[in-house]
Design an enzyme around this catalytic site. Structure first.
Site, mmCIF file in Angstrom:
data_model
loop_
_atom_site.group_PDB
_atom_site.id
_atom_site.type_symbol
_atom_site.label_atom_id
_atom_site.label_comp_id
_atom_site.label_asym_id
_atom_site.label_seq_id
_atom_site.Cartn_x
_atom_site.Cartn_y
_atom_site.Cartn_z
ATOM 1 N N ASN A 1 0.885 -1.169 0.000
ATOM 2 C CA ASN A 1 0.000 0.000 0.000
ATOM 3 C C ASN A 1 0.919 1.215 0.000
ATOM 4 O O ASN A 1 1.451 1.606 1.038
ATOM 5 C CB ASN A 1 -0.902 -0.040 1.241
ATOM 6 C CG ASN A 1 -1.881 1.125 1.284
ATOM 7 O OD1 ASN A 1 -1.822 2.040 0.449
ATOM 8 N ND2 ASN A 1 -2.772 1.095 2.255
ATOM 9 N N ARG B 1 -2.849 -2.090 -3.258
ATOM 10 C CA ARG B 1 -4.047 -1.285 -3.085
ATOM 11 C C ARG B 1 -3.993 -0.172 -4.124
ATOM 12 O O ARG B 1 -3.026 0.598 -4.164
ATOM 13 C CB ARG B 1 -4.075 -0.672 -1.687
ATOM 14 C CG ARG B 1 -5.277 0.206 -1.519
ATOM 15 C CD ARG B 1 -5.269 0.903 -0.192
ATOM 16 N NE ARG B 1 -6.493 1.682 -0.079
ATOM 17 C CZ ARG B 1 -6.602 2.728 0.716
ATOM 18 N NH1 ARG B 1 -5.590 3.123 1.442
ATOM 19 N NH2 ARG B 1 -7.736 3.389 0.777
ATOM 20 N N HIS C 1 -12.976 2.946 -0.239
ATOM 21 C CA HIS C 1 -12.774 2.090 0.948
ATOM 22 C C HIS C 1 -13.422 0.716 0.761
ATOM 23 O O HIS C 1 -13.796 0.046 1.722
ATOM 24 C CB HIS C 1 -13.313 2.748 2.234
ATOM 25 C CG HIS C 1 -12.555 3.959 2.661
ATOM 26 N ND1 HIS C 1 -13.168 5.161 2.966
ATOM 27 C CD2 HIS C 1 -11.232 4.176 2.809
ATOM 28 C CE1 HIS C 1 -12.249 6.053 3.273
ATOM 29 N NE2 HIS C 1 -11.067 5.482 3.197
ATOM 30 N N ARG D 1 -9.254 16.261 4.213
ATOM 31 C CA ARG D 1 -10.173 16.448 3.070
ATOM 32 C C ARG D 1 -11.508 17.006 3.559
ATOM 33 O O ARG D 1 -11.973 16.654 4.642
ATOM 34 C CB ARG D 1 -10.406 15.117 2.358
ATOM 35 C CG ARG D 1 -9.245 14.675 1.512
ATOM 36 C CD ARG D 1 -9.417 13.262 0.997
ATOM 37 N NE ARG D 1 -8.674 12.297 1.784
ATOM 38 C CZ ARG D 1 -8.786 10.985 1.673
ATOM 39 N NH1 ARG D 1 -9.618 10.468 0.821
ATOM 40 N NH2 ARG D 1 -8.057 10.187 2.435
ATOM 41 N N GLU E 1 -7.751 -4.543 5.349
ATOM 42 C CA GLU E 1 -7.708 -4.379 3.892
ATOM 43 C C GLU E 1 -6.582 -5.218 3.278
ATOM 44 O O GLU E 1 -6.707 -5.724 2.159
ATOM 45 C CB GLU E 1 -7.511 -2.894 3.555
ATOM 46 C CG GLU E 1 -8.715 -2.056 3.930
ATOM 47 C CD GLU E 1 -8.377 -0.599 4.188
ATOM 48 O OE1 GLU E 1 -7.713 -0.317 5.203
ATOM 49 O OE2 GLU E 1 -8.778 0.252 3.388
#
Ligand code: AMP
Length: 389
Positions: free
Chosen positions: A10, A86, A174, A234, A372
């Protein structure tokens, strides 16, 4: 000969996270680690069957040297048979993980403007690894793919039709996290998993997903990962008129607007202090308190919206850094949503227990730690198994 393993990467702007999994679904990672501060003073840490913490020194600055170091470190410990990455955005072309080749990379490069915080770094790691080991099978696993089950109206904007045809759609992100949570629920809470569940992935990136029968029906994020909830840096959902105002009236360039919306907003922008929830929670500054209040307010708004999208709600799941570890945020959300049938269990919540509502609560709220990396390892094994010659 060392054991075969799947390497999961990742790659972010300043860090390279990695895990090593034995091939075969459902296994735990043998090791997990990261190289942080890769442009500055790279620090290598690893835990699992072996642990280490090494300052690599400025001679290892940059993604290429860090990846090279990692491969050298892994070489005597594992025989890497495939790498899974990812990749945040799969766009209209990819609704499932895919083995990477030149065509795939070309398509994914076009999506860089839609995920400027992540996509360029995700792709750079694939490019570097292809140069270093051209024969190694690599698989891109997308954060958008799990949401391919979203149908109109949840997947379109109220724009003229040709924009949807050009790929301007509400994708959702996600997805690897939601997929892991959906699988875990199906195993551990099959009745709930068959119903209508909202999952709140609350980390430095944050979004929420409406799961019906384990499939994504709607999510708080749309075309890009700047939509929805306010995040570490964000802004989340914003009146599109604000962007026009910034450009026309305040003279900001598109790059400056991007920097504002992706890097300077959210918890950091509102607090003026930090993007880190722990720092804000420990601060006495009223701006920190206001940032947290806004975060909670928008989560509760979104919960109502997603419950409406599913025409009902059977349960809520918290996951990711804040969702798994912050009793305070969970308590605030659940207390504000008592009207939806959530009765907080303060003791269980304080202990980050799996169930944080009372046994008699009309609806349960759960904590499910996400994984993940495991999802990426599973997908990578499946794709490579399917495409092996
Ligand atoms: P993630 O992106 O999933 O790693 O989550 C990172 C976010 O989780 C950061 O904002 C951290 O401050 C937050 N976080 C981690 N541990 C805690 C905690 N114990 N309490 C509050 N926030 C936490």
């Amino acid at each position: 000969m060392s054991d075969a393993a799947i390497l999961v990467l990742n790659a972010g702007s300043s860090s390279l996270k990695f895990s090593l999994f034995p091939p075969g679904a459902g296994a735990q990672a043998r090791i997990q680690g990261q190289i942080e501060r890769i442009h500055d003073d790279p620090l290598f840490t690893v835990r699992g069957e072996t642990s280490a913490k090494t300052v690599l020194g400025t001679g290892h600055r940059g993604h290429a040297r860090c990846l090279d170091y990692l491969l050298g470190w892994l070489a005597p410990r594992a025989r890497v048979i495939a790498a899974g990455h990812r990749v945040v955005h799969g766009g209209i072309h990819y609704d499932a993980p895919v083995r990477v080749d030149a065509t795939v990379m070309e398509r994914l490069r076009h999506l860089i403007p839609l995920a400027p915080l992540h996509q360029p770094h995700n792709l750079a790691a694939i490019d570097l690894l292809r140069e270093m080991d051209p024969a190694l099978p690599q698989v891109a696993c997308f954060d958008t793919a799990f949401h391919a089950t979203k149908l109109p109206p949840a997947s379109i904007f109220a724009l003229p039709r040709e924009w949807a045809e050009r790929g301007v759609r509400r994708y959702g992100f996600h997805g690897l996290s939601y997929e892991y949570v959906a699988r875990t629920l199906a195993r551990e809470q099959p009745r709930l998993a068959a119903g209508r569940v909202v999952v709140a992935h609350l980390g430095s990136g944050a979004s929420m997903c409406a799961l019906r029968g384990g499939r994504s029906l709607d999510s708080s994020m749309g075309f890009t990962a700047v939509d929805g909830l306010p995040m570490g840096t964000r802004c989340g959902t914003l009146d599109a008129g604000v962007v026009l105002f910034m450009i026309r009236e305040q003279g900001l360039s598109p790059d400056e607007v991007e920097l504002m919306l992706y890097n300077r907003s959210g918890l950091l922008g509102v607090s003026g202090l930090s993007n880190d929830m722990r720092t804000l929670a420990a601060s006495a500054d009223p701006r920190a308190a206001e940032a947290i209040e806004l975060f909670v307010f928008r989560i509760t708004q979104q919960l109502g919206a997603l419950a409406a999208a599913m025409e009902g709600l059977d349960g809520l799941v918290f996951t990711a850094g804040i969702g798994e570890n912050s009793p305070d945020i969970r308590a605030r959300v659940l207390n504000k949503c008592a009207w939806l049938g959530f009765e907080l269990d303060p003791v269980a919540n304080q202990a980050n227990a799996a169930l944080v509502t009372t046994p008699t609560s009309p609806r349960p709220a759960l904590v499910v730690p996400t994984n993940e990396e495991l999802m990426i390892a599973i997908h990578t094994g499946e794709v490579v198994g399917r495409t092996a010659m």
